[in-house]
Design a protein around this motif. Structure first.
Motif, mmCIF file in Angstrom:
data_model
loop_
_atom_site.group_PDB
_atom_site.id
_atom_site.type_symbol
_atom_site.label_atom_id
_atom_site.label_comp_id
_atom_site.label_asym_id
_atom_site.label_seq_id
_atom_site.Cartn_x
_atom_site.Cartn_y
_atom_site.Cartn_z
ATOM 1 N N LEU A 18 107.458 20.769 30.775
ATOM 2 C CA LEU A 18 107.210 19.437 30.200
ATOM 3 C C LEU A 18 108.483 18.848 29.590
ATOM 4 O O LEU A 18 108.789 17.665 29.767
ATOM 5 C CB LEU A 18 106.118 19.517 29.125
ATOM 6 C CG LEU A 18 104.678 19.672 29.633
ATOM 7 C CD1 LEU A 18 103.744 20.012 28.481
ATOM 8 C CD2 LEU A 18 104.203 18.389 30.328
ATOM 9 N N THR A 19 109.245 19.707 28.871
ATOM 10 C CA THR A 19 110.439 19.197 28.181
ATOM 11 C C THR A 19 111.521 18.800 29.166
ATOM 12 O O THR A 19 112.314 17.901 28.899
ATOM 13 C CB THR A 19 111.026 20.281 27.227
ATOM 14 O OG1 THR A 19 109.986 21.065 26.736
ATOM 15 C CG2 THR A 19 111.802 19.683 26.097
ATOM 16 N N ARG A 20 111.576 19.505 30.307
ATOM 17 C CA ARG A 20 112.601 19.105 31.283
ATOM 18 C C ARG A 20 112.241 17.755 31.916
ATOM 19 O O ARG A 20 113.114 16.985 32.284
ATOM 20 C CB ARG A 20 112.783 20.182 32.338
ATOM 21 C CG ARG A 20 113.698 21.306 31.828
ATOM 22 C CD ARG A 20 113.726 22.494 32.729
ATOM 23 N NE ARG A 20 114.304 22.191 34.016
ATOM 24 C CZ ARG A 20 114.304 23.038 35.043
ATOM 25 N NH1 ARG A 20 113.749 24.217 34.913
ATOM 26 N NH2 ARG A 20 114.853 22.693 36.193
ATOM 27 N N ALA A 30 102.551 13.334 28.957
ATOM 28 C CA ALA A 30 103.347 14.547 28.672
ATOM 29 C C ALA A 30 103.149 14.967 27.222
ATOM 30 O O ALA A 30 102.968 16.157 26.927
ATOM 31 C CB ALA A 30 104.822 14.278 28.956
ATOM 32 N N LEU A 31 103.142 13.980 26.308
ATOM 33 C CA LEU A 31 102.941 14.283 24.886
ATOM 34 C C LEU A 31 101.568 14.908 24.647
ATOM 35 O O LEU A 31 101.434 15.906 23.942
ATOM 36 C CB LEU A 31 103.047 13.000 24.051
ATOM 37 C CG LEU A 31 104.441 12.484 23.715
ATOM 38 C CD1 LEU A 31 104.328 11.244 22.841
ATOM 39 C CD2 LEU A 31 105.269 13.537 22.980
ATOM 40 N N GLU A 32 100.568 14.306 25.297
ATOM 41 C CA GLU A 32 99.201 14.787 25.091
ATOM 42 C C GLU A 32 99.035 16.199 25.663
ATOM 43 O O GLU A 32 98.411 17.069 25.048
ATOM 44 C CB GLU A 32 98.207 13.830 25.768
ATOM 45 C CG GLU A 32 96.772 14.121 25.341
ATOM 46 C CD GLU A 32 95.748 13.215 26.044
ATOM 47 O OE1 GLU A 32 94.624 13.679 26.268
ATOM 48 O OE2 GLU A 32 96.110 12.052 26.376
ATOM 49 N N ALA A 33 99.629 16.439 26.848
ATOM 50 C CA ALA A 33 99.535 17.773 27.465
ATOM 51 C C ALA A 33 100.171 18.811 26.547
ATOM 52 O O ALA A 33 99.630 19.894 26.331
ATOM 53 C CB ALA A 33 100.235 17.775 28.826
ATOM 54 N N LYS A 34 101.329 18.477 25.961
ATOM 55 C CA LYS A 34 102.018 19.405 25.062
ATOM 56 C C LYS A 34 101.143 19.685 23.830
ATOM 57 O O LYS A 34 101.011 20.818 23.385
ATOM 58 C CB LYS A 34 103.382 18.809 24.664
ATOM 59 C CG LYS A 34 104.078 19.449 23.467
ATOM 60 C CD LYS A 34 104.896 20.656 23.827
ATOM 61 C CE LYS A 34 105.832 21.141 22.746
ATOM 62 N NZ LYS A 34 105.289 21.465 21.460
ATOM 63 N N GLU A 35 100.534 18.643 23.266
ATOM 64 C CA GLU A 35 99.667 18.825 22.084
ATOM 65 C C GLU A 35 98.476 19.729 22.406
ATOM 66 O O GLU A 35 98.145 20.640 21.655
ATOM 67 C CB GLU A 35 99.161 17.464 21.590
ATOM 68 C CG GLU A 35 100.103 16.838 20.572
ATOM 69 C CD GLU A 35 99.699 15.398 20.250
ATOM 70 O OE1 GLU A 35 98.491 15.116 20.209
ATOM 71 O OE2 GLU A 35 100.613 14.560 20.057
ATOM 72 N N GLU A 36 97.840 19.455 23.554
ATOM 73 C CA GLU A 36 96.678 20.258 23.973
ATOM 74 C C GLU A 36 97.087 21.725 24.157
ATOM 75 O O GLU A 36 96.376 22.639 23.771
ATOM 76 C CB GLU A 36 96.074 19.727 25.284
ATOM 77 C CG GLU A 36 95.282 18.448 25.123
ATOM 78 C CD GLU A 36 94.036 18.629 24.234
ATOM 79 O OE1 GLU A 36 93.609 19.768 24.007
ATOM 80 O OE2 GLU A 36 93.510 17.603 23.755
ATOM 81 N N TRP A 37 98.235 21.917 24.789
ATOM 82 C CA TRP A 37 98.710 23.275 25.067
ATOM 83 C C TRP A 37 99.025 24.015 23.764
ATOM 84 O O TRP A 37 98.712 25.186 23.610
ATOM 85 C CB TRP A 37 99.936 23.205 25.990
ATOM 86 C CG TRP A 37 100.601 24.517 26.270
ATOM 87 C CD1 TRP A 37 101.895 24.844 26.010
ATOM 88 C CD2 TRP A 37 100.018 25.695 26.875
ATOM 89 N NE1 TRP A 37 102.159 26.143 26.407
ATOM 90 C CE2 TRP A 37 101.026 26.687 26.946
ATOM 91 C CE3 TRP A 37 98.752 26.005 27.351
ATOM 92 C CZ2 TRP A 37 100.802 27.962 27.466
ATOM 93 C CZ3 TRP A 37 98.527 27.277 27.884
ATOM 94 C CH2 TRP A 37 99.541 28.245 27.934
#
Length: 955
Positions: A495-497, A536-543
């Motif tokens: 995600l960060t890349r 991307a932000l939401e996926a990172k938060e969920e993860w």
């Protein structure tokens, strides 16, 4: 320009000590060493024993020495108008400024250079940048490490050697280095700028040694020019030659090349056994102990088979270390002794090779996530490219951040442009692949072997003959690769890349390129990229939420090291899911939906842009992004697979370390039994598979390995050969195994006070008798910690150092090196020290095994396998736990005798080897050392006596 190389010794290791000694070496403008100054300094406080141990400087040495003020009166004039140089210069600079201030002088305001920076960039492949190590590598005299005058002189030599190296670089490489370090931003940049100006004014002399392409200097030409080892129209060099005639020539050549070469019975047997299996199309299990010369034992028959039959033989090792050893030691020797040209190629997993396209893009766009560290890594790689012929990351000594940088420039199938890449003919991965294609023998590792299987055999050249070295690891590696393994950072890095934030990352970089293209759809496309960012932000938060919830389910394991990835672990069973599972599954579902939506939108956008924006820069960026998006989709699917927990033939578990908590989370889903997979993938399909290791048999029988690896059917059909080679060493003479029969026993992974105090006393007494030189193997990290401090205290007066894995900093390799370099030391190790540690000669005289190495029965895989055996009405302890522990025990025992000259003692403190019904399997599986048991108090006198006998015999 004058340089002053400065080194201080102090009473503390950090910035809180007093100076005890100063060393200064002056280098003149013509780069000659002009003068040296050194003096002890009276610190006015006692020197701690630890510092005296490290530096050799005692209170006696400094009691009549000048005080700080007197020393500074002599030192300060020497620092006039110089560039200050030091090894890890910040330490010395801190003490210098402090001393100047205390003695009433103005602070030093000149330029400062650190030889660590020079070394990392000029010598990117050195395995350590410690001054002592570097001096030995370069052949400098450095007789008193950690004494200021000797350190300053050694640092001066290192500095001069680095300048030489920089001057020898191609002009284009120097220009690119100078571009990375602007002169106005650092003293190192200022120095490079000066060198560059000098080089630019000279006539160009470096056009011969290097190949130049797209503003980079490389050590290699196009790989398409690499020809096969033999002319395909020439007759086969082995056409009418028998194996014995071939081996006769080889052995004659070995005698000519190696003055000490003598034929070993076990190795000759191995040549014949391996050749027979390859020739008769059979499988072979062959146990060959240390000193057999196992690598040549299978390589020579493999070369014969492959050249004579014009077929490929693949060799697989477990560790990259062994692959490197074959590359550096065995293959160069074989090239000299095999009587015809042949080729053996090393072929690793794709991520080990540098992608030149990505590196060029990073360099040109200065895409640095952590600028200070990344600039250094990029500089290391620029210099490395002028040296490397393989582009293999194992050659680089990268910092921790350097490995993050590598991940962004490594070769990947998902982001490869193939033949349309301008770097294709120079590409390191395709070079390795081409070399493997034309080679007779391909050397890979177990990991790549299974990756190839999963990729429908698209990665390795096809082969019918396979040699598996370090075969006792095959089952384990198979489980990991045929199953699923996912880490917290796998998702985060991907995600960060894509989006480091709304302005940085691969998508924002694409946005910028679309902006500059002025394409009619640029508004539509750029807003599509902006719309992806919230996903991307939401996926990172969920993860993060999901990882946190999963981590909270984990109980702590008692026997693991802190920070060990399995310190917290939990097996998840399909029939009894944790209470919170439904709640956790909701978050997984949300993650699944969010990532799915992001992937769908990204695919649509990338397809459109690729079709309509036709230029190399955006094409290569789109390829990279497409690869990352695919990775993300695969991670989403793997997570779904894991969360379902619906396959009874799979064992599911979670692991993490207490240090990084949910950020160290790892998810595993592994087949409980891989024997059927191995049978189907290898033993049914390949003409011949040779499996070798020093530890394959249990009590002289191969049955355990035959069952575990899926070889039962081959055995029944007469397609399986087995061979247990005799040891080339005389263990009866070389090793004494002692068991203290009255030693207390211990339950679980923690010893009670009585056990610990007896163990510490016994280890301390033995260490004195063997003058240190002792490796102690534990099965539990907790027990290692219980013993470490008291043993250190017990041995303090004897000048024997105690090093503990996980207690003293450093990797296994660093601790082993410290152990070998110390005059007298005891090294305490857990799991990773039981095998793969090679300490030949005098450095290791005594090996102590505290407990028999049974795997914790609660480990998810052990537990699942035991359940399976119980269903089949078999005894899991005898069928699984004992054989596994015996093989590990043999690995541990193998640390002691590494050459025909080595002698030593093994102490087994676990009395189960003589008291229990299964103990005999451990002792009978050893290669025949002298075994004695006695009461604990008689042990040290017996050890001293045995050592004395051998000292006398030696004389």
């Amino acid at each position: 320009m004058k340089f002053a190389v400065l080194d201080f010794e102090t009473t503390g290791t950090q910035s809180d000590g007093e100076i005890t000694q100063v060393g200064l070496t002056i280098i003149d403008h013509d780069l000659s060493i002009k003068e040296t100054y050194s003096s002890y300094v009276n610190p006015g406080v006692p020197i701690p024993p630890f510092i005296t141990g490290l530096t050799g400087i005692s209170d006696d040495d400094v009691k009549d020495a000048p005080h700080l003020e007197e020393m500074m009166m002599e030192l300060v004039p020497l620092l006039d108008d110089v560039v200050l140089v030091g090894h890890n210069v910040a330490f010395d600079f801190y003490f210098l400024q402090n001393a100047l201030d205390r003695c009433g002088y103005l602070p030093f305001t000149g330029r400062i250079l650190d030889t660590m920076d020079f070394l990392k960039i000029c010598f990117p492949s050195l395995s350590s940048y410690q001054l002592g190590y570097v001096s030995t590598e370069f052949g400098f005299e450095h007789d008193r490490p950690h004494q200021a005058d000797s350190d300053a002189l050694a640092t001066a030599h290192v500095f001069l050697k680095s300048i030489d190296e920089l001057r020898g670089l191609p002009l284009i490489t120097l220009q690119r280095l100078s571009d990375l370090f602007p002169a106005e931003e650092s003293d190192f940049g200022w120095f490079l700028d000066g060198l560059l100006t000098e080089k630019e004014s000279e006539p160009i002399q470096d056009l011969d040694g290097q190949k130049y392409y797209r503003q980079l200097a490389l050590a290699i030409d196009d790989w398409s020019t690499i020809a096969p080892p033999r002319d395909e129209h020439a007759p086969n060099p082995l056409e009418n030659e028998s194996f014995s005639a071939y081996m006769e020539k080889v052995q004659q050549n070995l005698k000519d090349k190696l003055p000490n070469y003598e034929q070993r019975e076990a190795q000759n047997m191995m040549f014949d056994e391996v050749n027979k299996a390859l020739y008769e199309d059979k499988h072979l299990l062959i146990e060959a102990g240390t000193g057999t010369g196992k690598s040549l034992g299978y390589l020579l028959p493999s070369i014969y088979q492959s050249v004579k039959q014009e077929t490929k033989v693949t060799v697989s090792t477990h560790t990259i270390n062994l692959q490197e050893q074959l590359r550096e030691r065995d293959l160069p020797l074989l090239t000299k002794v095999v009587p015809f040209p042949f080729k053996a190629a090393i072929f690793k997993g794709r991520g080990h090779y540098l992608c030149l396209r990505k590196f060029e893009q990073k360099l040109n766009n200065k895409e640095f996530a952590t600028p200070k560290e990344d600039v250094f890594t990029a500089a290391q790689m620029l210099v490395w490219l002028t040296q490397t012929e393989t582009g293999d990351d194992e050659e680089l000594n990268l910092s921790h951040r350097g490995t993050d940088f590598w991940e962004t420039v490594q070769s990947e199938s998902e982001s490869c442009l193939g033949r349309s890449c301008p770097w294709f003919k120079k590409c390191f991965y395709h070079r390795a692949r081409h070399e493997a294609g034309i080679a007779d023998v391909v050397i890979t590792n177990h990991s790549k072997l299974f990756t190839d299987v999963k990729a429908s055999h698209q990665l390795l050249p096809s082969y019918d003959y396979l040699v598996i070295d370090e075969a006792h690891h095959l089952e384990d590696v198979a489980g990991k690769h045929l199953g699923m393994h996912m880490k917290y950072f796998s998702v985060v890095h991907t995600l960060t890349r894509l989006f480091k934030d709304s302005r940085n990352g691969q998508f924002p970089a694409l946005r910028q390129q679309i902006d500059q293209s002025g394409h009619e759809k640029y508004v539509e496309w750029t807003s599509a990229i902006d719309e992806l960012f919230p996903f991307a932000l939401e996926a990172k938060e969920e993860w993060d939420t999901l990882s946190d919830m999963l981590f909270k389910l984990l109980p702590e394991r008692m026997d693991a090291a802190p920070g060990d990835s399995g310190q917290f672990s939990l097996r998840l069973k399909p029939q009894s899911k944790p209470k919170a599972w439904d709640k956790i599954s909701k978050h997984e579902n949300q993650f699944y939906v969010t990532v799915g939506e992001m992937v769908r939108k990204a695919d649509k956008l990338l397809g459109e842009v690729r079709e309509e924006l036709d230029d190399y820069a955006s094409d290569s960026l789109i390829t990279d992004i497409t690869g990352l998006v695919r990775d993300l989709a695969e991670l989403r699917d793997n997570l779904r697979l894991f969360m379902r927990l619906d396959d009874t033939g799979t064992v599911y578990w979670l692991e993490a370390s207490g240090q990084f908590r949910s950020k160290s989370l790892q998810l595993y889903a592994v087949p409980v039994d891989v024997s059927s997979h191995l049978k189907e993938l290898f033993f049914d399909k390949k003409h011949s598979v040779i499996l070798t290791s020093a530890t394959l048999s249990v009590d002289k029988s191969f049955q355990f390995m035959i069952d575990q690896l899926g070889l039962s059917e081959a055995q029944e059909k007469g397609r399986l050969l087995t061979s247990l080679l005799p040891s080339p060493f005389n263990y009866r003479d070389q090793a004494l195994l002692v068991i203290p029969r009255d030693f207390p026993s211990v339950k679980g992974s923690v010893g009670d006070d009585h056990f610990v105090s007896m163990l510490v006393t016994s280890l301390a007494e033995t260490a004195k008798a063997t003058k240190g030189r002792m490796l102690v193997l534990f099965t539990s990290y907790r027990m290692l910690r219980q013993v470490h401090e008291p043993l250190k205290e017990a041995l303090a007066a004897s000048d024997i150092t105690v090093l503990g894995q996980g207690v003293d900093t450093g990797s296994r390799t660093k601790l082993t090196r410290r152990f070998q370099e110390a005059k007298a030391s005891v090294l305490l190790g857990t799991s990773s020290f039981w095998e793969g540690v090679d300490i030949p000669g005098e450095a290791l005289t005594c090996l102590a095994i505290v407990r028999l190495p049974f795997q914790p029965p609660s480990h998810p895989v052990v537990e699942a396998k035991s359940e399976l055996l119980e269903k089949e009405k078999k005894n899991p302890f005898m069928k699984l736990s004992v054989p596994q522990a015996v093989i590990r025990f043999k690995q541990g025992f193998g640390r002691l005798v590494r050459t025909a000259q080595d002698r030593g003692i093994v102490i087994v403190y676990d009395t189960r080897v003589i008291e229990s019904y299964y103990g005999k399997y451990f002792l009978y599986s050893l290669p025949g050392p002298k075994m004695e048991h006695m009461v604990t108090e008689k042990m040290v006198p017996r050890i001293s006596e045995w050592l004395m006998e051998h000292e006398t015999n030696k004389e």
